[in-house]
Design a protein around this motif. Structure first.
Motif, PDB file in Angstrom:
ATOM      1  N   PRO A  25      27.173  -1.903  86.536  1.00  0.00           N
ATOM      2  CA  PRO A  25      27.562  -0.730  85.733  1.00  0.00           C
ATOM      3  C   PRO A  25      27.925  -1.082  84.292  1.00  0.00           C
ATOM      4  CG  PRO A  25      29.371  -1.399  87.178  1.00  0.00           C
ATOM      5  CD  PRO A  25      28.184  -2.255  87.537  1.00  0.00           C
ATOM      6  N   GLY A  26      28.157  -2.397  84.013  1.00  0.00           N
ATOM      7  CA  GLY A  26      28.637  -2.817  82.709  1.00  0.00           C
ATOM      8  C   GLY A  26      30.102  -2.378  82.561  1.00  0.00           C
ATOM      9  N   PRO A  27      30.860  -3.028  81.711  1.00  0.00           N
ATOM     10  CA  PRO A  27      30.492  -4.211  80.944  1.00  0.00           C
ATOM     11  C   PRO A  27      30.373  -5.447  81.848  1.00  0.00           C
ATOM     12  CG  PRO A  27      32.808  -3.628  80.570  1.00  0.00           C
ATOM     13  CD  PRO A  27      32.237  -2.557  81.432  1.00  0.00           C
ATOM     14  N   ARG A  83      29.888   2.941  77.148  1.00  0.00           N
ATOM     15  CA  ARG A  83      28.720   3.726  77.594  1.00  0.00           C
ATOM     16  C   ARG A  83      29.079   5.109  78.120  1.00  0.00           C
ATOM     17  NH1 ARG A  83      27.525  -1.711  79.198  1.00  0.00           N
ATOM     18  NH2 ARG A  83      29.724  -2.009  78.824  1.00  0.00           N
ATOM     19  N   THR A  84      30.149   5.218  78.875  1.00  0.00           N
ATOM     20  CA  THR A  84      30.439   6.515  79.510  1.00  0.00           C
ATOM     21  C   THR A  84      30.742   7.572  78.447  1.00  0.00           C
ATOM     22  OG1 THR A  84      31.291   5.326  81.419  1.00  0.00           O
ATOM     23  CG2 THR A  84      31.831   7.649  81.291  1.00  0.00           C
ATOM     24  N   ARG A  89      32.175  -6.067  87.837  1.00  0.00           N
ATOM     25  CA  ARG A  89      33.085  -6.877  87.019  1.00  0.00           C
ATOM     26  C   ARG A  89      34.414  -7.045  87.764  1.00  0.00           C
ATOM     27  NH1 ARG A  89      37.155  -5.505  83.335  1.00  0.00           N
ATOM     28  NH2 ARG A  89      36.865  -3.296  83.832  1.00  0.00           N
ATOM     29  N   ARG A 101      36.479   1.400  91.112  1.00  0.00           N
ATOM     30  CA  ARG A 101      36.183   2.829  91.364  1.00  0.00           C
ATOM     31  C   ARG A 101      34.677   3.039  91.459  1.00  0.00           C
ATOM     32  NH1 ARG A 101      39.086   3.819  85.652  1.00  0.00           N
ATOM     33  NH2 ARG A 101      37.473   3.104  84.218  1.00  0.00           N
ATOM     34  N   VAL A 102      33.918   2.159  90.777  1.00  0.00           N
ATOM     35  CA  VAL A 102      32.453   2.251  90.847  1.00  0.00           C
ATOM     36  C   VAL A 102      32.001   1.953  92.277  1.00  0.00           C
ATOM     37  CG1 VAL A 102      30.282   1.248  90.041  1.00  0.00           C
ATOM     38  CG2 VAL A 102      32.153   1.616  88.415  1.00  0.00           C
ATOM     39  N   HIS A 120      34.630   7.118  90.295  1.00  0.00           N
ATOM     40  CA  HIS A 120      33.891   7.211  89.021  1.00  0.00           C
ATOM     41  C   HIS A 120      32.574   7.905  89.391  1.00  0.00           C
ATOM     42  CE1 HIS A 120      32.270   6.482  85.173  1.00  0.00           C
ATOM     43  NE2 HIS A 120      32.467   5.184  85.053  1.00  0.00           N
ATOM     44  N   ARG A 125      39.049  10.256  81.439  1.00  0.00           N
ATOM     45  CA  ARG A 125      39.200   8.919  82.044  1.00  0.00           C
ATOM     46  C   ARG A 125      40.655   8.521  81.899  1.00  0.00           C
ATOM     47  NH1 ARG A 125      35.605   3.604  80.951  1.00  0.00           N
ATOM     48  NH2 ARG A 125      34.330   4.729  82.466  1.00  0.00           N
ATOM     49  N   GLN A 170      38.048  -6.609  87.928  1.00  0.00           N
ATOM     50  CA  GLN A 170      38.901  -5.662  87.186  1.00  0.00           C
ATOM     51  C   GLN A 170      40.273  -6.305  86.931  1.00  0.00           C
ATOM     52  OE1 GLN A 170      37.695  -1.896  86.992  1.00  0.00           O
ATOM     53  NE2 GLN A 170      35.879  -3.185  87.056  1.00  0.00           N
ATOM     54  N   GLN A 172      29.178   7.649  87.403  1.00  0.00           N
ATOM     55  CA  GLN A 172      28.528   6.326  87.478  1.00  0.00           C
ATOM     56  C   GLN A 172      27.725   6.214  88.776  1.00  0.00           C
ATOM     57  OE1 GLN A 172      28.635   3.667  85.124  1.00  0.00           O
ATOM     58  NE2 GLN A 172      27.055   2.781  86.425  1.00  0.00           N
TER      59      GLN A 172
END
Ligand code: NCD
Length: 328
Positions: free
Chosen positions: A283-285, A77-78, A243, A189-190, A156, A128, A245, A159
């Protein structure tokens, strides 16, 4: 370009957003922004979001400019939304697929950036990278704006900004609201960028994580820590799931996905601990059945997950408008 559409809800019009009050050349982290700068981005992003479905709405403000996107880590997405956003503003976009680049022949980040900078003369670079501080490093060797699209577990920022836009469009006012961020706080990071941003806008932030995934030191003060969903979700207007990580996690921190889901996975039952009508974000995934249940993720009334993805485009349009406009 036509930008004379009437503004709803007394929102500032496109022309009236004061871009000069934004003093940063780059967007490396939310920690570098003050509340006014965050609100400038959100006001402009809100304007672009209102007009996103008008296919003919293509302000040409980045015509003849080149955006370079460099993703040293996976992204769906990003990267796509940066490309879409740049194209809507009239820029040319070059995406470098690092999996097929000379990085794999041992080239250093410095040499890669210098080579691409010399060849393309970009007007903006999106980076990134799995290393903490890589976008900051890139900003010291090029003369165009650099936008951080995620560095390690550090920040991030785009986001967090699109999450804030999504929340602001639904809750109207963010100040005084309570938001829970749940799951792998330690490696996200989100979570870091969201905590910093939400506190700057006067939101009460709850973070919920098992002890093994709760960092000792948080990137901002005045955040309430919880080790269980029942207490952590109490009084919340929105719940943001993360998610795990695994790519940044030491082995053994999570015993099993099933156990994680039982204690921390967002189900309808756990969501009932939050305020009635509390929104669900991610934020996905997503890893369904690990941090979030299907019926929560797919709830059309409460889940904002697809709206977050959609808002990635206008948010990134706003950021590029502010940082790159008037460079040629
Ligand atoms: C996040 C990221 O890459 O940090 N994804 C995203 O940008 N939407 C979250 C994640 O990978 O879990």
């Amino acid at each position: 370009m036509t930008n004379s559409a009437p503004q709803k809800d007394n929102k500032p019009s496109f022309e009236k957003v004061d871009r000069t009050a934004f003093t940063n050349k780059h967007l490396i982290g939310i920690e570098d922004l003050n509340a006014d700068e965050i609100n400038i981005i959100l006001d402009l992003a809100d304007y672009y979001a209102d007009r996103l479905d008008e296919r003919e709405f293509k302000p040409d403000i980045l015509r003849n400019q080149v955006l370079l996107t460099l993703f040293f880590e996976d992204s769906t997405r990003t990267r796509t939304s940066f490309e879409m956003a740049a194209k809507r503003l009239g820029a040319d976009v070059i995406n470098i697929d690092v999996s097929t680049s000379s990085i794999n022949k041992g080239e250093s980040l410095l040499d890669t950036i210098q080579t691409l900078n010399s060849m393309l003369r970009p007007d903006g670079i999106v980076v990134r990278h799995s290393e903490y501080g890589a976008p900051q490093f890139v900003s010291t060797i090029v003369d165009c704006p650099v936008i951080n699209a995620g560095d390690s577990w550090h920040e991030h920022p785009t986001q967090a900004l699109l999450d804030a836009l999504t929340l602001r469009r639904r809750l109207k006012v963010l100040e005084g609201k309570t938001i829970a961020i749940c799951g792998d706080i330690a490696h996200s990071r989100v979570a870091a960028s969201n905590m910093i941003l939400l506190k700057k806008l006067g939101v009460n932030v709850h973070i919920v994580a098992p002890p093994a995934l709760m960092p000792d030191k948080l990137p901002t003060d005045d955040v309430k820590k919880f080790d269980n969903m029942k207490d952590g979700l109490n009084g919340c207007d929105a719940v943001m799931m993360l998610r795990n990580q695994m790519e940044r996690m030491q082995a053994g921190l999570i015993k099993s996905e099933q156990e994680f889901f039982e204690n921390y996975g967002l189900t309808k039952e756990k969501l009932s601990y939050a305020n009635d009508g509390a929104f669900v974000m991610h934020p996905g995934p997503m890893n369904r059945g690990v941090e979030i249940a299907d019926d929560v993720a797919d709830d059309k009334n409460l889940s904002l997950i697809l709206e977050q993805v959609r808002n990635g485009v206008p948010t990134r349009m706003a950021i590029m408008d502010i940082l790159m406009k008037d460079r040629t």
